[in-house]
Design an enzyme around this catalytic site. Structure first.
Site, short mmCIF file in Angstrom:
data_model
loop_
_atom_site.label_atom_id
_atom_site.label_comp_id
_atom_site.label_asym_id
_atom_site.label_seq_id
_atom_site.Cartn_x
_atom_site.Cartn_y
_atom_site.Cartn_z
N ASN A 85 15.72 -10.69 17.79
CA ASN A 85 14.53 -10.57 18.67
C ASN A 85 13.75 -9.14 18.13
O ASN A 85 12.99 -8.60 18.80
CB ASN A 85 15.45 -9.97 19.88
CG ASN A 85 16.37 -8.75 19.66
OD1 ASN A 85 16.48 -8.31 18.44
ND2 ASN A 85 17.05 -8.32 20.68
N SER A 108 21.42 -4.92 1.23
CA SER A 108 20.65 -3.85 0.84
C SER A 108 20.73 -3.19 -0.53
O SER A 108 21.83 -3.19 -0.96
CB SER A 108 20.81 -2.59 2.04
OG SER A 108 19.85 -1.24 1.65
N TYR A 160 26.67 3.05 6.11
CA TYR A 160 26.00 1.88 5.79
C TYR A 160 26.06 1.25 4.56
O TYR A 160 26.03 0.20 4.50
CB TYR A 160 24.45 2.51 6.49
CG TYR A 160 23.26 1.44 5.96
CD1 TYR A 160 23.19 0.39 6.75
CD2 TYR A 160 22.57 1.65 4.94
CE1 TYR A 160 22.40 -0.53 6.93
CE2 TYR A 160 21.30 0.54 4.53
CZ TYR A 160 21.57 -0.30 5.51
OH TYR A 160 20.36 -1.47 5.45
#
EC number: 1.1.1.300
Length: 317
Positions: free
Chosen positions: A49, A176, A201
């Site tokens: 989205n 990443s 992260y």
């Protein structure tokens, strides 16, 4: 000396403005040039989205696929679906609720999808969180590890038989470059002993690559292949939890990829013909990329797989 420093500070914005096009071109290399069309194919994109996920879903829809936008915010997802339908002319863009921070939601999504669809050809595990204050998912997992790794681990497990039945099919896990700073601390997987939002992260992005490599190993001969990708430094909502990162993104905005540019490597891995021989590899800018020594450790990958299964209540093979 002070005068020289002040002059340099005054000239820096001008230099950045002049040099930005060339630097951005250098940093944003890599485009998916595949002309593959997808009529009759089914794709699921998590976090579709906004940002990279939205652009990925849009391109898959443009090529004729039936695309499921799997997202937590259904109202926003429906707005994006209408936008994609309008742009592409493809009405087969569907929105389904998926909260990766809640295994009940993941299982409900998978159950409904499997009842609705006979095939699944492309699974893009794109959604993620970054630099959250310490918090836990509905199941008690540290948020980064819970959403970025365990949530997609469970989703992939639940959809795997459908992917095998639909082979050739592909799984793309968005990781990443930050994985280079990541470590898998099995004694502190939930961050209860020590926690740093930025490193949490990084740890989860390392987990994405280890998951991809072990998944690829287990899928050999099945017709399903898996790839991990670094999308680049992209302007997206991923940094919403960090004021510092927002400031950095603004300061270096000239050099940051657009979501469309950031989606290219995911699309490359999902669409490029003949990529099966590179099953399990990591990609950046539509090319095979180097990963850290930790990310190449098969022992850690296998242990993480077993621990993930145990945490999620998945029977180990």
């Amino acid at each position: 000396m002070i005068g020289v420093l002040l002059l340099l500070l005054l000239l820096l914005p001008l230099f950045l403005y002049i040099a930005a096009p060339q630097i951005r071109k250098m940093l944003c290399s890599g485009m998916c040039t595949s002309t593959v069309q997808l009529p009759g194919k089914v794709a699921v994109v998590t976090g579709a989205n906004t940002g990279i996920g939205k652009e990925t879903a849009k391109e898959l829809a443009q090529r004729g696929a039936r695309v499921y936008l799997a997202c937590r915010d259904v109202l926003k997802g429906e707005s994006v679906a209408r936008e994609i339908q309008l742009i592409t002319g493809n009405q087969q863009v569907l929105v389904r609720k998926l909260d990766l921070a809640d295994t009940k939601s993941i299982r409900a999504f998978a159950k409904d999808f499997l009842a609705e669809e006979k095939h699944l050809h492309i699974l893009i595990n794109n959604a993620g969180v970054m630099m959250c204050p310490y918090s836990k998912t509905a199941d008690g997992f540290e948020m980064h590890m819970g959403v970025n790794h365990l949530g997609h681990f469970l989703l992939t497990h639940l959809l795997l038989e459908k992917l095998k039945e639909s082979a050739p099919s592909r799984i793309v896990n968005v990781s990443s470059l930050a994985h280079h700073l990541g470590r898998i601390h099995f004694h502190n997987l939930q961050g209860e002993k020590f926690y740093h939002a930025g490193l949490a992260y990084c740890h989860s992005k390392l987990a994405n690559i280890l998951f991809t490599q072990e998944l690829a190993r287990r899928l050999k001969g099945s017709g399903v292949t898996a790839y991990s990708v670094h999308p680049g430094t992209v302007k997206s909502e991923l940094i919403r939890h960090s004021s510092f990162m927002k400031w950095m993104w603004w300061l270096f905005s000239f050099f940051i990829k657009t979501p469309q540019q950031g989606a290219q490597t995911s699309l490359y891995c999902a669409l490029t013909e003949g990529l099966e021989i590179l099953n399990g590899h990591h990609f950046s800018d539509c090319s095979v990329a180097w990963v850290s020594a930790q990310a190449r450790n098969e022992t850690i990958a296998r242990r993480l797989w077993d621990v993930s299964c145990d945490l999620l209540g998945i029977p180990m093979e």
